[in-house]
Design an enzyme around this catalytic site. Sequence first.
Site, PDB file in Angstrom:
ATOM      1  N   ASN A   9      73.020  73.025  41.726  1.00  0.00           N
ATOM      2  CA  ASN A   9      73.850  72.864  40.501  1.00  0.00           C
ATOM      3  C   ASN A   9      72.727  73.522  39.392  1.00  0.00           C
ATOM      4  O   ASN A   9      71.651  73.064  39.189  1.00  0.00           O
ATOM      5  CB  ASN A   9      73.856  71.247  40.250  1.00  0.00           C
ATOM      6  CG  ASN A   9      74.230  70.816  38.788  1.00  0.00           C
ATOM      7  OD1 ASN A   9      74.721  71.470  37.992  1.00  0.00           O
ATOM      8  ND2 ASN A   9      74.041  69.406  38.710  1.00  0.00           N
ATOM      9  N   TRP A  10      73.375  74.597  38.957  1.00  0.00           N
ATOM     10  CA  TRP A  10      72.627  75.279  37.910  1.00  0.00           C
ATOM     11  C   TRP A  10      72.398  74.386  36.629  1.00  0.00           C
ATOM     12  O   TRP A  10      71.728  74.944  35.623  1.00  0.00           O
ATOM     13  CB  TRP A  10      72.938  76.603  37.575  1.00  0.00           C
ATOM     14  CG  TRP A  10      72.975  77.622  39.001  1.00  0.00           C
ATOM     15  CD1 TRP A  10      72.681  77.399  40.198  1.00  0.00           C
ATOM     16  CD2 TRP A  10      73.028  78.864  38.890  1.00  0.00           C
ATOM     17  NE1 TRP A  10      72.622  78.142  41.184  1.00  0.00           N
ATOM     18  CE2 TRP A  10      72.777  79.619  40.382  1.00  0.00           C
ATOM     19  CE3 TRP A  10      73.576  79.969  38.011  1.00  0.00           C
ATOM     20  CZ2 TRP A  10      73.166  80.707  40.712  1.00  0.00           C
ATOM     21  CZ3 TRP A  10      73.678  81.085  38.432  1.00  0.00           C
ATOM     22  CH2 TRP A  10      73.486  81.708  39.766  1.00  0.00           C
ATOM     23  N   LYS A  11      73.195  73.762  36.358  1.00  0.00           N
ATOM     24  CA  LYS A  11      73.479  72.922  35.193  1.00  0.00           C
ATOM     25  C   LYS A  11      73.735  74.155  34.018  1.00  0.00           C
ATOM     26  O   LYS A  11      74.230  75.143  34.113  1.00  0.00           O
ATOM     27  CB  LYS A  11      72.422  71.953  34.746  1.00  0.00           C
ATOM     28  CG  LYS A  11      72.178  71.181  36.129  1.00  0.00           C
ATOM     29  CD  LYS A  11      71.087  70.075  35.868  1.00  0.00           C
ATOM     30  CE  LYS A  11      71.101  69.037  36.948  1.00  0.00           C
ATOM     31  NZ  LYS A  11      70.263  67.826  36.763  1.00  0.00           N
ATOM     32  N   HIS A  99      79.208  63.762  38.000  1.00  0.00           N
ATOM     33  CA  HIS A  99      77.460  64.012  37.668  1.00  0.00           C
ATOM     34  C   HIS A  99      76.943  62.875  36.634  1.00  0.00           C
ATOM     35  O   HIS A  99      77.768  62.575  35.623  1.00  0.00           O
ATOM     36  CB  HIS A  99      76.863  65.515  37.010  1.00  0.00           C
ATOM     37  CG  HIS A  99      75.455  65.505  37.438  1.00  0.00           C
ATOM     38  ND1 HIS A  99      74.753  65.132  36.541  1.00  0.00           N
ATOM     39  CD2 HIS A  99      74.769  66.166  38.304  1.00  0.00           C
ATOM     40  CE1 HIS A  99      73.628  65.372  36.972  1.00  0.00           C
ATOM     41  NE2 HIS A  99      73.458  66.106  38.053  1.00  0.00           N
ATOM     42  N   GLU A 101      75.116  63.151  34.338  1.00  0.00           N
ATOM     43  CA  GLU A 101      74.866  63.700  32.940  1.00  0.00           C
ATOM     44  C   GLU A 101      76.265  63.716  32.138  1.00  0.00           C
ATOM     45  O   GLU A 101      76.233  63.603  31.080  1.00  0.00           O
ATOM     46  CB  GLU A 101      74.071  65.194  33.044  1.00  0.00           C
ATOM     47  CG  GLU A 101      72.722  64.893  33.362  1.00  0.00           C
ATOM     48  CD  GLU A 101      72.275  66.299  33.944  1.00  0.00           C
ATOM     49  OE1 GLU A 101      72.915  67.339  34.237  1.00  0.00           O
ATOM     50  OE2 GLU A 101      71.048  66.129  34.818  1.00  0.00           O
ATOM     51  N   GLU A 171      72.999  60.314  43.856  1.00  0.00           N
ATOM     52  CA  GLU A 171      72.097  60.865  43.207  1.00  0.00           C
ATOM     53  C   GLU A 171      71.512  59.740  42.172  1.00  0.00           C
ATOM     54  O   GLU A 171      72.188  59.563  41.200  1.00  0.00           O
ATOM     55  CB  GLU A 171      72.413  62.080  41.980  1.00  0.00           C
ATOM     56  CG  GLU A 171      72.878  63.316  42.700  1.00  0.00           C
ATOM     57  CD  GLU A 171      72.857  64.441  41.795  1.00  0.00           C
ATOM     58  OE1 GLU A 171      72.215  65.274  42.157  1.00  0.00           O
ATOM     59  OE2 GLU A 171      73.486  64.499  40.664  1.00  0.00           O
ATOM     60  N   GLY A 177      65.689  65.248  37.934  1.00  0.00           N
ATOM     61  CA  GLY A 177      64.803  66.184  36.843  1.00  0.00           C
ATOM     62  C   GLY A 177      63.562  65.417  36.657  1.00  0.00           C
ATOM     63  O   GLY A 177      62.983  66.069  35.518  1.00  0.00           O
ATOM     64  N   SER A 217      65.403  65.547  42.283  1.00  0.00           N
ATOM     65  CA  SER A 217      64.179  66.077  42.460  1.00  0.00           C
ATOM     66  C   SER A 217      63.744  66.533  44.048  1.00  0.00           C
ATOM     67  O   SER A 217      62.937  66.389  44.729  1.00  0.00           O
ATOM     68  CB  SER A 217      62.934  65.212  42.000  1.00  0.00           C
ATOM     69  OG  SER A 217      63.049  65.031  40.686  1.00  0.00           O
ATOM     70  N   GLY A 238      69.265  70.349  41.694  1.00  0.00           N
ATOM     71  CA  GLY A 238      69.159  70.855  40.167  1.00  0.00           C
ATOM     72  C   GLY A 238      67.906  72.057  40.119  1.00  0.00           C
ATOM     73  O   GLY A 238      68.269  73.250  40.457  1.00  0.00           O
ATOM     74  N   GLY A 239      66.878  71.625  39.597  1.00  0.00           N
ATOM     75  CA  GLY A 239      65.803  72.364  39.277  1.00  0.00           C
ATOM     76  C   GLY A 239      65.659  73.406  40.376  1.00  0.00           C
ATOM     77  O   GLY A 239      65.247  74.610  39.856  1.00  0.00           O
TER      78      GLY A 239
HETATM   79  P1  PGA Z   1      67.313  67.895  40.085  1.00  0.00           P
HETATM   80  O1  PGA Z   1      68.850  67.608  39.726  1.00  0.00           O
HETATM   81  O2  PGA Z   1      67.384  68.431  41.423  1.00  0.00           O
HETATM   82  O3  PGA Z   1      66.864  68.791  39.090  1.00  0.00           O
HETATM   83  O4  PGA Z   1      66.856  66.455  39.927  1.00  0.00           O
HETATM   84  C1  PGA Z   1      69.721  67.372  40.541  1.00  0.00           C
HETATM   85  C2  PGA Z   1      70.932  67.129  40.035  1.00  0.00           C
HETATM   86  O5  PGA Z   1      71.180  66.473  38.889  1.00  0.00           O
HETATM   87  O6  PGA Z   1      72.254  67.429  40.738  1.00  0.00           O
END
Ligand code: PGA
Length: 254
Positions: A9-11, A99, A101, A171, A177, A217, A238-239
């Site tokens: 997930n590149w966001k 998600h 967010e 999640e 994050g 994470s 994500g990251g």
């Molecule tokens: P993260 O994000 O790996 O940076 O914690 C995961 C996500 O939100 O899908």
Amino acid sequence: MRKKIVAGNWKMNKTYEQGLQLASEVVNMVQDEVPSDVVVVLNPPFVHLTSIRKLIPASATNLFLGAQNCHYQASGAYTGEVSAEILKSIPVDYTIIGHSERREYFQETNAQLAKKVDLLLANQITPLFCCGESLDIRESGTEIAFVCNQLTESLFHLSAEDFAKVVIAYEPIWAIGTGRTATSQQAQAMHAALRAHLATHYGQTLADDTSILYGGSCNPGNAPELFACPDVDGGLIGGASLKSRDFTDICKSF
Ligand code: PGA
């Protein structure tokens, strides 16, 4: 059968050029290094989708393209939004919905997500349905009931045949994050509880066949232990999905 899946997930990261560079690196590394039974999904920003689609060779049977969201209406006057039908026309294979967010910053509700699931399935796109609790909820000890309710309200209207096409990503919001990952025991406990909840509605066979990914994470250091849990079927990353080496190493962590 339950699939092993790693989705990046590149966001809201990577310019168009940076995104194409990252995608081509990942496509090459995955083809060279990742076992063919691991499904790998790239979820870049919308504007990168068409070009990244062309970077994924038809011969790469375990590489797929996904979006990060879609709208809950089929079409119409929703300036700035993207529909499931538009995504199908790219075509994308998967789409992340729900998600945390999106739930937090755009007030997405379980009822809206139920509509998104329907539209994605109607357009032959696999919903990657996210769920998870805040730190407050975890500290109050009600996290299992809370996350099970997210599944009930957004997914349990589906027929068994349609539900079988959905992938779930758990999640915990406090792990996204933050560098603070859930322990493998915490992840396994929640995944097992979610699978048991699915079994109450859809039966044990379908519950056993559902892929439930962990996100929050996840990195090359902790992925092997997380993916070794019996009810963790992969990750939503994500990251660490923004670095081709790290992401590929995570894909090799089963
Ligand atoms: P993260 O994000 O790996 O940076 O914690 C995961 C996500 O939100 O899908």
